[in-house]
Design a protein around this motif. Structure first.
Motif, PDB file in Angstrom:
ATOM      1  N   GLN A 212       0.838  -1.199   0.000  1.00 20.34           N
ATOM      2  CA  GLN A 212       0.000   0.000   0.000  1.00 20.34           C
ATOM      3  C   GLN A 212       0.871   1.247   0.000  1.00 20.34           C
ATOM      4  O   GLN A 212       1.939   1.280   0.610  1.00 20.34           O
ATOM      5  N   GLN A 214       0.872   5.567   0.486  1.00 21.50           N
ATOM      6  CA  GLN A 214       0.137   6.671   1.117  1.00 21.50           C
ATOM      7  C   GLN A 214       0.116   7.870   0.171  1.00 21.50           C
ATOM      8  O   GLN A 214       1.164   8.394  -0.208  1.00 21.50           O
ATOM      9  N   TRP A 220      -4.370   5.419   2.354  1.00 20.82           N
ATOM     10  CA  TRP A 220      -3.597   4.292   1.833  1.00 20.82           C
ATOM     11  C   TRP A 220      -4.300   3.724   0.609  1.00 20.82           C
ATOM     12  O   TRP A 220      -5.496   3.445   0.658  1.00 20.82           O
ATOM     13  N   HIS A 251       5.237   3.810   2.234  1.00 21.18           N
ATOM     14  CA  HIS A 251       4.487   2.618   1.829  1.00 21.18           C
ATOM     15  C   HIS A 251       4.656   1.533   2.889  1.00 21.18           C
ATOM     16  O   HIS A 251       5.501   1.633   3.773  1.00 21.18           O
TER      17      HIS A 251
END
Length: 316
Positions: A212, A214, A220, A251
């Motif tokens: 994920q 940001q 996210w 991340h």
């Protein structure tokens, strides 16, 4: 933005100046806005990718006492095996839920960096492990060189500006194994939120949910690549060198849903580092009255040392 932009390195490699300029604009915009892209048209072929996954799965399936033979904390984890939970994100005490291996740079004995880089460690039990690792390393490094050339053009520099720093750079190929989760993790995830240290990272194995990114709003978003794509992101060194014009994005790799706890996850990032004596001073053409200089001058080697201390891999 629900996902990360996708670009084709074939555009940059083509002899068509319009396609080349299109790639430079697309990757430049993506790295200014989110710091991540999915890249197809790279130099890894499917057979090499499959062989590498076979070899790393075979290694991580070896008994722990066998893997421990290849762990050398005295080199700061720069080569060989790093066991489960040893590394943590900057500012965190909990170890990440992963084990990994490090392949490093391959230089000739005559290179001025030969005395600086530790030797790569050979796995006796798996004769193809080191051969496939070296070939993958070199194909990812080749891909990264072309990405940096595109970024140099985007920044208004000579196309080959980064070549002298990236060739023989202190880059690392890191096959990672996130083992099955057997009990409720205590405030730990597979890889806690962090920014990468290096110039750029080229990541294999982002085909499923887990990674994920940001975005600028603090949300996210999943970074999922197609089967033939690498995920590439800006590291802190490049962000610093460009006075934050190119964004090093935070991340993480989150734990899977409980029904998937019993499964392993593998990913293989290539951390593209420059040579240690590269100055990371903010580029003059990235500084103006609206964007004052944000960072003190420092070399790549000095910056790397600071961050390895932060990660708990070496002592002060």
């Amino acid at each position: 933005m629900q996902n990360i932009p996708s670009v084709d390195l074939g555009d940059f490699l083509s002899n068509d100046p319009i396609r080349k300029e299109k790639f430079v604009k697309e990757i430049g915009r993506a790295f200014e806005e989110i710091g991540f892209v999915a890249l197809r048209g790279h130099f890894l072929n499917q057979q090499l990718v499959e062989e590498l996954y076979n070899e790393i799965k075979a290694f991580f399936n070896l008994p722990l006492e066998t893997k421990k033979k290849y762990e050398f904390p005295e080199n700061g984890g720069q080569r060989g095996y790093v066991s489960f939970g040893k590394e943590h994100a900057k500012g965190r005490k909990e170890g990440d839920l992963k084990e990994f291996w490090h392949f490093g740079q391959y230089v000739s004995p005559e290179s001025k960096y030969a005395v600086e880089y530790p030797e790569n460690i050979l796995v006796e039990e798996l004769p193809r492990f080191n051969t496939i690792g070296k070939e993958t390393y070199q194909m990812l490094e080749k891909t990264g060189i072309y990405v940096l050339r595109a970024l140099a053009l985007h920044l208004g520099l000579d196309e080959f500006y980064f070549d002298k720093y990236a060739y023989e750079g202190n880059s690392i190929l890191r096959p990672i194994h996130y083992p099955p989760i057997t009990s409720e993790p205590q405030n730990a995830i597979r890889a806690a939120a962090h920014g990468d240290i290096n110039l750029i990272t080229l990541l294999m194995g982002a085909q499923g949910k887990g990674l994920q990114v940001q975005n600028h709003d603090g949300a996210w978003i999943d970074a999922i690549a197609a089967d033939d794509e690498l995920v590439i992101n800006v590291g802190d060194m490049l962000s610093r060198h460009t006075n934050n014009k190119l964004k090093s994005t935070i991340h993480q790799v989150v734990n899977p849903p409980r029904e998937l706890w019993g499964t392993s996850r593998y990913s293989i990032p290539f951390f593209m580092h420059p040579v240690s004596d590269m100055p990371l001073n903010c580029l003059e053409n990235c500084i103006d009255e609206n964007n004052p200089k944000l960072y003190e001058d420092i070399t790549a080697g000095e910056f790397l040392h600071e961050r390895l201390v932060d990660l708990g891999l070496i002592k002060k």
